[in-house]
Design an enzyme around this catalytic site. Structure first.
Site, PDB file in Angstrom:
ATOM      1  N   TYR A 253       0.819  -1.210   0.000  1.00 54.24           N
ATOM      2  CA  TYR A 253       0.000   0.000   0.000  1.00 54.24           C
ATOM      3  C   TYR A 253       0.854   1.262   0.000  1.00 54.24           C
ATOM      4  CZ  TYR A 253      -4.683  -1.933   0.804  1.00 54.24           C
ATOM      5  OH  TYR A 253      -5.891  -2.551   0.673  1.00 54.24           O
TER       6      TYR A 253
ATOM      7  N   LYS B  72       2.938 -15.392   2.230  1.00 58.84           N
ATOM      8  CA  LYS B  72       3.108 -16.116   0.964  1.00 58.84           C
ATOM      9  C   LYS B  72       4.598 -16.423   0.849  1.00 58.84           C
ATOM     10  CE  LYS B  72       1.635 -17.781  -2.966  1.00 58.84           C
ATOM     11  NZ  LYS B  72       0.769 -18.980  -3.046  1.00 58.84           N
TER      12      LYS B  72
ATOM     13  N   ASP C  41      -3.220 -18.221   0.270  1.00 59.63           N
ATOM     14  CA  ASP C  41      -4.221 -18.886  -0.581  1.00 59.63           C
ATOM     15  C   ASP C  41      -4.951 -19.972   0.196  1.00 59.63           C
ATOM     16  OD1 ASP C  41      -1.785 -20.183  -0.517  1.00 59.63           O
ATOM     17  OD2 ASP C  41      -1.786 -20.800  -2.617  1.00 59.63           O
TER      18      ASP C  41
ATOM     19  N   ASP D 213      -6.406  -6.910   4.157  1.00 58.65           N
ATOM     20  CA  ASP D 213      -7.507  -6.253   3.450  1.00 58.65           C
ATOM     21  C   ASP D 213      -8.419  -7.304   2.824  1.00 58.65           C
ATOM     22  OD1 ASP D 213      -8.996  -4.162   2.167  1.00 58.65           O
ATOM     23  OD2 ASP D 213      -7.952  -4.674   0.312  1.00 58.65           O
TER      24      ASP D 213
ATOM     25  N   ASP E 268     -12.420  -8.982   4.396  1.00 59.96           N
ATOM     26  CA  ASP E 268     -13.711  -8.978   3.699  1.00 59.96           C
ATOM     27  C   ASP E 268     -14.289 -10.393   3.665  1.00 59.96           C
ATOM     28  OD1 ASP E 268     -13.416  -6.259   3.100  1.00 59.96           O
ATOM     29  OD2 ASP E 268     -14.252  -6.507   1.085  1.00 59.96           O
TER      30      ASP E 268
HETATM   31  C1  IPM Z   1     -10.420  -1.162   3.873  1.00 62.70           C
HETATM   32  C2  IPM Z   1     -10.646  -0.556   2.514  1.00 62.70           C
HETATM   33  C3  IPM Z   1      -9.487   0.388   2.203  1.00 62.70           C
HETATM   34  C4  IPM Z   1      -8.202  -0.428   2.200  1.00 62.70           C
HETATM   35  C5  IPM Z   1      -9.639   1.155   0.890  1.00 62.70           C
HETATM   36  C6  IPM Z   1     -10.927   1.940   0.842  1.00 62.70           C
HETATM   37  C7  IPM Z   1      -8.469   2.054   0.623  1.00 62.70           C
HETATM   38  O1  IPM Z   1     -10.783  -1.550   1.560  1.00 62.70           O
HETATM   39  O2  IPM Z   1     -10.328  -0.409   4.860  1.00 62.70           O
HETATM   40  O3  IPM Z   1     -10.350  -2.382   3.956  1.00 62.70           O
HETATM   41  O4  IPM Z   1      -7.871  -1.064   1.209  1.00 62.70           O
HETATM   42  O5  IPM Z   1      -7.526  -0.442   3.236  1.00 62.70           O
HETATM   43 MG    MG Z   2     -10.870  -3.509   2.358  1.00 65.53          MG
END
Ligand code: IPM
Ligand code: MG
Length: 357
Positions: free
Chosen positions: A142, A191, A224, A248, A252
């Protein structure tokens, strides 16, 4: 006590969900005798529209002068095709960096009353799921060097993943402190079969734990495989420590396992007590302004602020219990609606939670 909270509403549903969390904090203030002062600052797309930058200087100074920061969400279609410096996400990454918030904790918990909201088979989740992802937040790909060049078919672009021992150790310390109060097990995700930075990550987490937290058991898992294991057997996870980008992605996935990303909160901290607290989900521009967004993730983020920045454990538990009780009684926003339950809009959900504190 008196606390100054900077509120970064952001875009899309950001203002609605922040207002729900503020309602709950105000109720906590009344009940427990605290005074919360809220000051709103611009970030993301709304800041681009007003000041031509996703992160105005006043926002950074305001956050650094506050006791802690509550953030809604940033982003929206309107700014999707802007140049990189004028993208809402730049505001979020910028504030994380400016506040030196290297540790991002994302607990993905399956609430008892929402077991059937999980897309996984009931037998996989019936004994509960609580995956605490500890994501490194100010390093890695990042923030690594990047660039682009060439033209036409020769055009190229690159990003770099780089981690130092210092960065890995400090995030590992956070994971160890969490694990010691829980299962004393950490799964470190990397990884290492391909990436040099992951090989350093793997070596460092083990050396660090052996030296400083010998009672903690550290296991490695390739990213993975982790993606697969989260849906195959989510109950095997407790504390997971990983890099910025893997965290990240996996957060999710872990969030979805619990049924609704609208339920999950996250805290970002550095070395001090001032943190940034936000829901895991985004700004959902498609439903903005309709009062249907679920405010629970932001309410739980506010609860984490009370616990992790201000040391208010009882107040944290009061919010958590209020959320649990409203869910038990069958109230649901659209995203977690199930047959036979009572559908409420976002502001009503926040009101119900506040009333139960
Ligand atoms: C998160 C989001 C952010 C990230 C984006 C919006 C930059 O996806 O907080 O997980 O990738 O960190
Ligand atoms: Mg995110």
């Amino acid at each position: 006590m008196k606390y100054n909270i900077a509120v970064l509403d952001g875009d899309g549903i950001g203002p609605e969900i922040c207002s729900g969390a503020i309602k709950v904090l105000e109720r906590i203030g009344e009940k427990f005798g605290h005074q919360f002062n809220f000051t709103h600052y611009l970030i993301g797309g709304s800041a681009i529209d007003a000041c031509d930058t996703p992160l105005p200087v006043e926002t950074v100074t305001g956050c650094l002068a506050s006791d802690s920061v509550l953030l809604g969400a940033v982003g929206g279609y309107k700014w999707d095709n802007m140049p990189v410096d004028k993208r809402p996400e730049k505001g979020l990454l910028g504030i994380r960096k400016a506040m030196e918030l290297y540790s991002n904790i994302r607990p993905a918990k399956l609430w008892k009353s929402l077991v059937s909201a999980s897309p996984l088979r009931p037998d996989l989740v019936k004994d509960g799921v609580e995956i605490i992802i500890v994501r490194e937040l100010t390093g890695g790909i990042y923030f690594g060097e990047r660039g682009k060049g060439g033209e036409g078919k020769d055009a190229f672009a690159w990003d770099t993943e780089k981690y130092s021992v210092y960065e890995i150790e400090r995030i590992m310390k956070i994971a160890c402190e969490l694990a010691i109060k829980r299962s004393k097990r950490i799964i470190s995700v990397d990884k290492a079969n391909v990436l040099e930075s992951s090989r350093l990550w793997r070596k460092t987490v083990h050396e660090y734990a052996e030296l400083h937290y010998p009672e903690i058991q550290v296991e490695d898992m390739l990213v993975d495989n982790t993606a697969m294991q989260i849906v195959k057997n989510p109950a095997q996870f407790d504390v997971v420590v990983t890099s910025n980008i893997f965290g990240d992605i996996l957060s999710d996935e872990a969030a979805q396992v619990t049924g609704s990303i609208g339920m999950l909160a996250s805290s970002s901290l550095g070395d001090g007590t001032r943190g940034l607290y936000e829901p895991i989900h985004g700004s959902a521009p498609d439903i903005a302004g309709k009062d249907i967004a679920n405010p629970i993730a932001t309410i739980l983020a506010a609860a984490m602020m009370l616990r992790d920045s201000f040391g208010l454990q009882r107040e944290y538990s009061a919010i958590e219990a209020a959320v649990g009780s409203v869910l038990e009684d069958g109230y649901r926003t659209a995203d977690i609606m199930q047959e036979g339950k009572t559908r409420v809009n976002g502001s009503r959900m926040a009101q119900l939670i506040a009333e139960r504190i």
